[in-house]
Design a protein around this motif. Structure first.
Motif: not given
Length: 308
Positions: A33, A62, A213, A216
């Motif tokens: 992340g 990312i 999110h 990640l």
């Protein structure tokens, strides 16, 4: 710094470079992340100033690199439970796919071989790249990493959950405070970053790209899908340095020790006061040991950096 893009298969990897492409290459692979900016500018600049072509990039999912559609993916906690019961982990990709991405970036840059340096999850990716593509790795440096992740004690579970749990802050200020809290939770206690420094670092990352999110979570599942790296580590023949801090609150020092034990002739450098971060006062120490290692590796007979 100008962001560039490399087409690697069906994805685009965002990357930046420091120094001259005529110099030996150091490829920096970041962790879970984390955008490439988590490699401190000062670290990259010091390596380049010592005669290296330094490349840092965003892993897929990312920063400014391509995002996966998440097909076939399950949440990391669900995947961990599936793994414990011997069921197949549902993941959009594995760490081996991310290692292939890194090699694809070297192909794009026409770099035949490089010194591969990875931090945290990036250290696992670097280990896989060195094991599967030994001809592309002049040396391997694994920082604050582990022999994969197939058991809960390998990582601090509370800190891991705090890192990967979905959050929906309502404002930029809440996002910043959440990230600062995460950094302080796993970072160095002996060399804590000031609030002003953290505000600048987190703000710079958020200005570049919002937190994804879902991306990640997919990266976390990729770690579980890859599983243990112990047998792979035993096959690594690349000159290897393992760097780990004795204050790492996410991946304990024992995991770094295990990496050094599993990889043939690996050197272990324990840095006092270092957590799961790169504290500004310790950057010079990290650069020094990395430069010593890559210099020794380059001096080995037949280990010369080439352009493709």
């Amino acid at each position: 710094m100008t962001v560039k893009y490399a087409a690697v298969g069906d994805i685009q990897l965002a990357y930046e470079t420091f120094g001259s492409q005529k110099d030996p290459c150091i490829l920096l692979i970041m962790g879970l992340g984390a955008q490439m900016l988590v490699w401190p500018d000062a670290l990259c600049e010091r390596l380049a100033a010592n005669g290296y072509f330094v490349v840092r990039f965003d892993n897929r999912d990312i920063g400014l690199s391509s995002k996966s559609d998440g097909a076939g993916h399950a949440r990391p906690v669900t995947n961990f439970l599936r793994k414990q019961f011997g069921l197949r982990v549902k993941s959009a990709y594995t760490l081996s796919d991310l290692a292939n991405d890194a090699i694809g970036l070297l192909n794009h840059l026409r770099v035949a071989s490089a010194h591969i340096v990875g931090a945290s999850m990036g250290g696992m990716i670097a280990q896989i790249a060195a094991a599967k593509y030994p001809e592309r790795a002049l040396s391997l440096t694994s920082i604050m990493s582990a022999p994969g992740f197939s058991r809960l004690p390998a990582l601090n579970p509370a800190n891991l959950l705090a890192l990967i749990k979905p959050t929906r802050p309502k404002s930029r200020e809440e996002v910043i405070e959440s990230k600062i809290s995460q950094i302080r939770r796993i970072g160095s206690r002996s060399y804590p970053s000031s609030r002003s420094e953290l505000l600048q670092r987190v703000g710079k990352v958020l200005d570049r790209s919002s937190i994804d999110h879902e991306g990640l979570q997919r990266q976390a599942s990729a770690i579980l899908a890859e599983g243990s790296l112990v047998e792979l580590q035993k096959s690594i023949i690349t000159p290897t340095l393992v760097i780990h801090g004795d204050e790492d609150a996410l991946i304990p020092l024992s995991e770094g020790v295990a990496c050094a034990r599993n990889i043939r002739d690996a050197q272990l450098e324990v840095i006092a006061g270092m957590g799961h971060d790169f504290p500004s006062p310790l950057i010079a120490r990290v650069v020094k040991v990395v430069l010593q290692h890559v210099g020794q590796a380059a001096a080995r007979p037949g280990n010369a950096c080439e352009q493709a």
